[in-house]
Motif scaffolding. Sequence first.
Motif, PDB file in Angstrom:
ATOM      1  N   UNK A   1      -6.531  -0.513   0.609  1.00  0.00           N
ATOM      2  CA  UNK A   1      -5.747  -0.408   1.838  1.00  0.00           C
ATOM      3  C   UNK A   1      -5.981  -1.622   2.729  1.00  0.00           C
ATOM      4  N   UNK A   2      -7.236  -2.063   2.839  1.00  0.00           N
ATOM      5  CA  UNK A   2      -7.550  -3.247   3.634  1.00  0.00           C
ATOM      6  C   UNK A   2      -6.843  -4.479   3.077  1.00  0.00           C
ATOM      7  N   UNK A   3      -6.770  -4.581   1.762  1.00  0.00           N
ATOM      8  CA  UNK A   3      -6.072  -5.724   1.159  1.00  0.00           C
ATOM      9  C   UNK A   3      -4.595  -5.729   1.550  1.00  0.00           C
ATOM     10  N   UNK A   4      -3.957  -4.575   1.435  1.00  0.00           N
ATOM     11  CA  UNK A   4      -2.541  -4.486   1.811  1.00  0.00           C
ATOM     12  C   UNK A   4      -2.356  -4.872   3.276  1.00  0.00           C
ATOM     13  N   UNK A   5      -3.230  -4.370   4.134  1.00  0.00           N
ATOM     14  CA  UNK A   5      -3.127  -4.670   5.564  1.00  0.00           C
ATOM     15  C   UNK A   5      -3.348  -6.146   5.849  1.00  0.00           C
ATOM     16  N   UNK A   6      -4.266  -6.775   5.123  1.00  0.00           N
ATOM     17  CA  UNK A   6      -4.543  -8.194   5.371  1.00  0.00           C
ATOM     18  C   UNK A   6      -3.328  -9.062   5.078  1.00  0.00           C
TER      19      UNK A   6
END
Length: 232
Positions: free
Chosen positions: A132-137
């Motif tokens: 999820x953090x990757x998508x948000x970044x």
Amino acid sequence: MQVEFCGEWFDLDEQEPFLIGREGDLEVDDNPYLHRQFLTITQVEGMWWLNNVGSRLSATVTDSDGHVQAWLAPGARLPLVFARTTVLFTAGPTTYELTIVGSSPTFTSSTPSLHAGGETTIGPISFTESQTLLILSLAEPVLLGRGTTASIPTSATAARRLGWNITKFNRKLDNVCDKLHRQGVRGLRGGQQQLAVNRRARLVEHAVASRLVTQADLELLEANAREMQAQE
């Protein structure tokens, strides 16, 4: 029928096609990666249609709630059946968003029921916190500038935002793209199992259009940044 782009509204003529691109009724941007003629909106026998008249670029098309999504490839067309339709597309490093508003929608979408589990649940697909953090970044600039234009970060920039090395970032990106590809999301992989060159752009378009991530989720990025600072 009306089109909104960056706060500017355009009224459509039932008798004439509405052209979107570097040139036309809606001149999106002087971007050399964008087709001079990319999308048209036309009315045929009482039905409005969105047509991709370009040769290389695709567009992500969704209803206002992100429940229904389609990938409009070159040469394809879609009927505009919702009250509000969001269109996202990427040319080079820049992602654009526009809204098509109709006064007489043919369909309305319903809200699906979602059930939380042990992982972060995004729609019908579950992602780990790091995924999820990757998508948000990658989606952060687009989420912060909804309705405008934004540049998608490079993998190196997004990795620094998360405090990861590039090897970890690319491995996580592979996993996210594979997971969505298995769920039928197109454009995240190329032929013969080679990852598509523009997979980051396609991932962001899909994630934003289908509400996999929203602006409210950006707090997860800030929390991750605070945690990194505390460890320094």
